[in-house]
Design an enzyme around this catalytic site. Structure first.
Site, PDB file in Angstrom:
ATOM      1  N   THR A 224       3.387   4.238  21.162  1.00  0.00           N
ATOM      2  CA  THR A 224       3.721   4.410  22.455  1.00  0.00           C
ATOM      3  C   THR A 224       2.334   3.808  23.374  1.00  0.00           C
ATOM      4  OG1 THR A 224       4.857   6.259  22.145  1.00  0.00           O
ATOM      5  CG2 THR A 224       4.000   6.334  24.306  1.00  0.00           C
TER       6      THR A 224
ATOM      7  N   TYR B 119       0.952   6.894   8.641  1.00  0.00           N
ATOM      8  CA  TYR B 119       1.900   6.892   9.725  1.00  0.00           C
ATOM      9  C   TYR B 119       3.462   6.288   9.007  1.00  0.00           C
ATOM     10  CZ  TYR B 119       3.408   5.549  14.606  1.00  0.00           C
ATOM     11  OH  TYR B 119       4.132   5.619  15.713  1.00  0.00           O
TER      12      TYR B 119
ATOM     13  N   LYS C 246      -5.311  12.635   4.532  1.00  0.00           N
ATOM     14  CA  LYS C 246      -5.492  14.056   4.572  1.00  0.00           C
ATOM     15  C   LYS C 246      -4.195  14.123   5.295  1.00  0.00           C
ATOM     16  CE  LYS C 246      -9.489  14.795   3.157  1.00  0.00           C
ATOM     17  NZ  LYS C 246      -9.682  15.296   1.562  1.00  0.00           N
TER      18      LYS C 246
END
Lengths: 295, 295
Positions: free
Chosen positions: A46, A134, A159
């Site tokens: 975004t 991601y 992580k």
């Protein structure tokens, strides 16, 4: 705990010259701080990371870090088509004071599992910042297998995971996902119209587009989810249904760039080929913002 | 007629510094001229256009144009995620002496039909070079509708289509596609294991990865297709089955970068995250090249 709670993904406002409008970005980021979001997801999808040049990304990070003064952790996307570019972006983010990195396997030539694994190894070894995987097949066109996610999660610097939530948000599903990861690994969810329910069912994080512009509303949902208050969450979710419908039909990115203008924060220019919503579509966005008392 | 016949798509060899190995590129391009291919498709997907920086692309174009001296038309990909970058690449290609452009709707954020249309308008208006629509959903993740292809083909600068051929290569299918386009519009096909048959069935062009490195073999197939000699085409295609199997299982790009080394032309370095084939995979490529008497 930087990968827990509401991670708010703001738009990156650009001016007509294609440069980051730093003053407008600061206004947006201050709203996030005021709403006490748990982290800022700067330069996500975004936030147009895929479209921005390196120096513009650096300006956006510096402005945000400067504006927040350590009050809210800042996670920055280091995604790039080339490994050397992703490493350069990771180093820029670290130097500019970011707290964590988000890394997507951006692809053109379809990538193999080993290529993606080695890409993550190379980027994570280049930085001391913790890294969040991601997972967004809708933009990267790479689909992670559970085995690859588990292998990546075993890397010392990796992580957290940002996972696209779907209809399946029950706790059995969340537990089955979590079984692939170490105990302290943060499992979070994107896709705003499902992610709060995934949080209620045991997810650690909601990576939120809505939270990037309407952080107070998103915080209410995140709070209900964290408190295990399913009834309240359902109520709040029902109020947001018109917004979720806009996200699904017009794309959350285009809706947010339209909303930021309707809300009088700035008049951002999307980088072509992206086009702004048409006038009749903007009127729909405005009507929903009015219902939500955000304009 | 630059969009007719065999369009050969060479690899772009890079050295360890990530720069175009101009001497190696010239060797590859000279093989194409010697085989009398109908055009060179420089910096296609196999030519790594998505991974190369602007100045490297420019060096590759200049070297190729200089090497060919007008003897073979050169088509260059101007594909980029941003419209302004695609325009810059188109202008670079024109200034460097290219004869035509190939334009793919490269995407990260999924694009709308109107966005892709306006992208093509902007690029085609920025150059006097004729433009070929690059339809490759496997890399761009954009699927053209027939209506959008027809709309694009009506633009004055848009003269050709590179379409990914599939099992359906009969003349009824080719005719049904052609019905969307003006009379002088060139309809050509990629995907090497189907495209020669699509040419036999009436296609104008074979956009060939194999042709970029083994142009003599590809020219034999193109000639059989153009002469309408289905029996000979089937025979030649059968000989190439082991190569098509490698393309399907290991990807044509990775196979070609391996083959160029096995053939002793150069030792190219793929840009990470792309990884070279493993040793046992390279041995398979070598075995097939031996069968084809190309090593």
């Amino acid at each position: 705990m930087q990968f827990h709670g509401l991670s708010a993904f703001p738009v990156t406002p650009l001016n007509t010259g294609g440069e980051v409008d730093v003053a407008a970005l600061e206004k947006i980021v201050l709203r996030l701080r005021q709403a006490d979001v748990d982290s800022v997801g700067l330069l996500g999808s975004t936030g147009l990371y895929a479209f921005l040049r390196r120096e513009e990304k650096r300006r956006a990070i510096e402005a945000t870090v400067n504006c927040l003064q350590g009050s809210v952790p800042v996670m920055v996307s280091a995604g790039a088509l080339r490994t050397d570019e992703a490493i350069a972006l990771a180093q820029d983010a670290e130097e500019a004071g970011a707290d964590a990195l988000l890394l997507a396997p951006v692809s053109y030539t379809p990538l193999t599992e080993e290529e993606v694994f080695q890409h993550f190894v190379a980027v994570s070894e280049s930085t001391s910042l913790p890294l969040c995987i991601y997972n967004n097949p809708g933009t990267t066109h790479f689909t992670f297998t559970p085995a690859l996610l588990a292998r990546l999660a075993s890397l010392p610097g990796v992580k957290a995971l940002k996972y696209p939530s779907s209809e399946r948000t029950d706790s059995a599903f969340i537990s089955s996902l979590r079984a692939h990861f170490p105990r302290d690994f943060a499992l979070g969810f994107s896709v705003d119209w499902h992610a709060p329910e995934a949080m209620l069912a045991g997810g650690d994080t909601w990576y939120s587009v809505l939270g990037g512009l309407l952080p107070a509303q998103a915080m209410s949902l995140a709070l209900a989810a964290r408190q295990g208050d399913g009834d309240r969450l359902a109520l709040l979710n029902a109020e947001l249904q018109p917004m979720w419908t806009l996200f699904k039909t017009l794309s959350s990115l285009r809706v947010m760039y339209c909303a930021v203008e309707i809300m009088g924060i700035c008049t951002p220019v999307l980088p072509r080929p992206l086009l702004p919503l048409r006038a009749e579509e903007c009127r729909k966005v405005e009507a929903v913002l009015r219902e939500l008392k955000s304009v």
